[in-house]
Design a protein around this motif. Structure first.
Motif, PDB file in Angstrom:
ATOM      1  N   VAL A  49      23.223  69.633  48.026  1.00  0.00           N
ATOM      2  CA  VAL A  49      22.864  68.236  48.265  1.00  0.00           C
ATOM      3  C   VAL A  49      23.521  67.737  49.541  1.00  0.00           C
ATOM      4  N   VAL A  50      24.791  68.050  49.746  1.00  0.00           N
ATOM      5  CA  VAL A  50      25.504  67.614  50.949  1.00  0.00           C
ATOM      6  C   VAL A  50      24.822  68.180  52.186  1.00  0.00           C
ATOM      7  N   GLU A  51      24.458  69.457  52.163  1.00  0.00           N
ATOM      8  CA  GLU A  51      23.794  70.079  53.311  1.00  0.00           C
ATOM      9  C   GLU A  51      22.426  69.433  53.560  1.00  0.00           C
ATOM     10  N   LEU A 106      19.144  65.395  56.911  1.00  0.00           N
ATOM     11  CA  LEU A 106      18.289  64.214  56.909  1.00  0.00           C
ATOM     12  C   LEU A 106      18.817  63.110  57.823  1.00  0.00           C
ATOM     13  N   LYS A 107      20.062  63.214  58.187  1.00  0.00           N
ATOM     14  CA  LYS A 107      20.634  62.163  59.039  1.00  0.00           C
ATOM     15  C   LYS A 107      20.076  62.265  60.442  1.00  0.00           C
ATOM     16  N   ARG A 108      19.611  61.126  60.950  1.00  0.00           N
ATOM     17  CA  ARG A 108      19.094  61.057  62.314  1.00  0.00           C
ATOM     18  C   ARG A 108      19.891  59.993  63.046  1.00  0.00           C
TER      19      ARG A 108
END
Length: 128
Positions: free
Chosen positions: A116-118, A123-125
């Protein structure tokens, strides 16, 4: 104490209490003139003992044997101790299996958490 009192006190059904009495796990409970069971402090100690042993995984048959030996008197002390030691060894073996299972579950949960962390990192932009 009535059967309803004992049921509430130990969080056990009245049917189970009657069953334990019927098969001899707890001694015959005295009854009042109205034929209502009246549990004594000694009866409560038996109920507590049986529930503790059941929660530890002891089978009904082993408990029935223990109670039978207990009722025969002090000459069965060694036999009772041996029975309890045998059950203790079985409990330790089950605890080891449970410990290994818990470790495996912890590993799997940690793996999912890492996944989940990966995923979240990917997903972070950057914000514009």
């Amino acid at each position: 104490m009535t059967i309803a009192d004992i049921s509430r006190k130990f969080d056990i059904s009245q049917d189970t209490l009657r069953y334990y009495e019927r098969i001899g796990l707890i001694p015959r409970v005295m009854r009042n003139k109205g034929r209502i069971r009246e549990y004594t402090e000694e009866d409560c100690m038996w109920v507590e003992f049986i529930l503790c042993m059941r929660n530890a995984g002891l089978p009904i048959e082993a408990l029935m044997e223990y109670v039978k030996l207990f009722q025969q008197g002090d000459e069965t002390i060694e036999a009772r101790k041996e029975l309890l030691n045998e059950q203790r060894m079985k409990l330790l073996a089950r605890m080891e299996v449970m410990k290994n299972t818990l470790e495996r579950l912890d590993y799997k949960i940690a793996s999912y958490e890492q996944t989940v962390v990966e995923k979240e990192k990917s997903l972070k932009r950057p914000m514009k």
